[in-house]
Design an enzyme around this catalytic site. Structure first.
Site, PDB file in Angstrom:
ATOM      1  N   ARG A  81       8.652 -13.511   1.579  1.00  0.00           N
ATOM      2  CA  ARG A  81       7.945 -12.386   1.486  1.00  0.00           C
ATOM      3  C   ARG A  81       8.006 -12.443   2.612  1.00  0.00           C
ATOM      4  O   ARG A  81       7.885 -10.064   3.143  1.00  0.00           O
ATOM      5  CB  ARG A  81       6.316 -12.657   0.916  1.00  0.00           C
ATOM      6  CG  ARG A  81       5.155 -12.062   1.518  1.00  0.00           C
ATOM      7  CD  ARG A  81       5.362 -10.913   0.479  1.00  0.00           C
ATOM      8  NE  ARG A  81       3.955  -9.949   0.481  1.00  0.00           N
ATOM      9  CZ  ARG A  81       3.872  -8.648  -0.356  1.00  0.00           C
ATOM     10  NH1 ARG A  81       4.811  -8.512  -0.930  1.00  0.00           N
ATOM     11  NH2 ARG A  81       2.708  -8.251  -0.090  1.00  0.00           N
TER      12      ARG A  81
ATOM     13  N   GLY B 243      12.415  -3.916   0.893  1.00  0.00           N
ATOM     14  CA  GLY B 243      12.378  -2.848  -0.799  1.00  0.00           C
ATOM     15  C   GLY B 243      13.166  -2.651  -1.585  1.00  0.00           C
ATOM     16  O   GLY B 243      13.287  -1.693  -1.961  1.00  0.00           O
TER      17      GLY B 243
ATOM     18  N   GLU C 108       0.898  -1.122  -0.279  1.00  0.00           N
ATOM     19  CA  GLU C 108       0.398   0.201   0.217  1.00  0.00           C
ATOM     20  C   GLU C 108       1.028   1.209  -0.168  1.00  0.00           C
ATOM     21  O   GLU C 108       0.293   2.362  -0.316  1.00  0.00           O
ATOM     22  CB  GLU C 108      -1.106  -0.087   1.061  1.00  0.00           C
ATOM     23  CG  GLU C 108      -2.419  -0.784   0.276  1.00  0.00           C
ATOM     24  CD  GLU C 108      -1.320  -1.605   1.509  1.00  0.00           C
ATOM     25  OE1 GLU C 108      -2.334  -3.349   1.339  1.00  0.00           O
ATOM     26  OE2 GLU C 108      -0.447  -2.574   1.996  1.00  0.00           O
TER      27      GLU C 108
END
Length: 430
Positions: free
Chosen positions: A263, A304, A54
């Site tokens: 993940r 990231g 998000e």
């Protein structure tokens, strides 16, 4: 929340989840929010982006809102640690904090300190106390990039009576698709408050690549390593078949390289042990010092960097999809024009995957088809490159959601407050 407290304590003690920022989650407003340059109370815009995905989705919107509303200070809250780290990096530590738990005692200090004029929630963060208290405080409330996944849809339908009361506090819903719009209305969102503006994730711009990407690119070129298979956002029970497929690939391509990015950070050590047990040469990205990667696995144990690492791939596999976990976003590899393979459990991204599939821009496989599909793509340069090119063209055809979202928020922010009446059953002051 009280009944589930043992579960949250277990998560904190075993995995360290939710430990960071515990004070902020419990209502302690960090001093950095007041210390940062910006607006007086009442001139704040509060954007909530739950996790890393998000945060990426709203990044462009945040920047455009800063330019469109220079008298306002835009603050961003997150729930997860990975989302918090990326948000602080992108928006400045003084503008980022952890979202409070959905208790009045934790929410009120933020509303009193900031008195936000506009609250923007990414996707479907329906917290009943927060929505009620934010509405009561006088803030406008918008849900952007709104979607209801196939997995969540049955649960929402069962609790339609409760959702209707919550959704009445929201002034504007900006849905990803017409189907999401219809689902929102069916569970209680007023049709006059719902618009379709598209998916913000198609507008996410590629960040400047971290230095590790160029280092890896040079190392691969110098040693003539390749082809490169990047497996991103993998979850439990996916790494074993992926590593087995890689072993098969090495028969035909002995200098092949797999870059494997689980993940969840808490699984990095577990996956590293698994690779060693299989006897495959491997390195951890955090410890890699330029060693030869041909025939090896590079475990991407960082946060990231995956979006940029996809640029190195000949083929990208997007995880959470070989097992019933709903899948993950295929847009990041598509932005690099990389050939994409994903599993057949992609319910969380049904519309995106369906769009790509309709344009022959993705390969969807089950466990049995995975090894053969990877082999075929790596053996056929022309088809592999065409698949990646169609993925990039699909991305470009869907851009524009950020500007449409911003236009709708501008109207909402400057409009005189004239809220629709709450349903009779929602008229409560608890």
């Amino acid at each position: 929340m009280l009944l589930s407290l043992p579960f949250w304590l277990y998560q904190i003690l075993r995995h360290g989840k939710y430990r960071t920022g515990f004070g902020e989650r419990m209502g302690s407003v960090p001093a950095r929010l007041a210390a940062g340059a910006g607006a007086r109370p009442g001139r704040f815009i509060w954007i909530h982006a739950v996790s890393l995905g998000e945060v990426l989705a709203v990044s462009g919107l945040v920047e455009q809102m800063r330019h469109a509303f220079p008298q306002h200070r835009v603050l961003v809250s997150t729930t997860t640690d990975t989302g918090q780290k990326l948000a602080r990096k992108r928006f400045g530590e003084e503008n980022v904090f952890y979202f409070p738990l959905d208790f009045a005692f934790a929410i009120r200090p933020y509303l009193q300190a900031l008195q936000p004029e506009l609250v923007v929630l990414a996707e479907t963060e329906f917290w009943p106390n927060f929505l009620r208290l934010a509405h009561t405080s006088g803030a406008r409330i918008a849900v952007v990039n709104a979607r209801i996944s196939d997995r969540s849809w049955p649960r929402y339908c069962r609790f339609r009576w409760a959702l209707r009361r919550m959704l009445a506090h929201v002034d504007l819903f900006l849905a990803q698709t017409s189907e999401d719009s219809a689902r929102l209305q069916s569970i209680g969102a007023d049709a006059g408050r719902v618009q379709v503006t598209g998916n913000l994730k198609f507008d996410v711009s590629l960040p400047l690549p971290p230095s590790i990407v160029e280092s890896l690119r040079r190392a691969l070129a110098v040693e003539g390593a390749g082809p490169v298979l990047v497996c991103g956002s993998t979850v439990e029970d996916e790494e074993p078949p992926l590593l087995k497929a890689f072993e098969n690939l090495r028969v035909a391509h002995p200098r092949a390289v797999m870059m494997l990015a689980p993940r969840h950070p808490e699984r990095f050590d577990e996956v590293a042990i698994l690779v060693r047990q299989l006897g495959i040469p491997s390195f951890r990205r955090s410890q890699w010092q330029g060693e030869a990667l041909a025939g090896a696995v590079l475990l991407v144990d960082s946060i990231g960097e995956l979006a940029a690492i996809y640029a190195l791939a000949d083929v990208a596999f997007v995880g959470g999809s070989l097992v019933p976990r709903g899948g993950h976003n295929i847009i990041e590899p598509a932005q690099h024009g990389v050939a994409i393979v994903t599993g057949n459990h992609t319910e969380n991204f049904r519309d995106i995957v369906a769009l790509f599939q309709s344009r022959d821009a993705v390969r969807i496989v089950g466990l049995a088809e995975l090894p053969l599909t990877l082999m075929q793509l790596l053996a056929d340069d022309m088809e592999r490159r065409a698949l990646g090119r169609r993925a990039l063209e699909t991305i470009r055809s869907q851009m524009g959601a950020t500007s449409r979202t911003l236009d709708a928020l501008k109207i909402l922010l400057v409009a005189d407050r004239d809220p629709l009446p709450l349903p009779a059953q929602a008229a409560h002051t608890d």
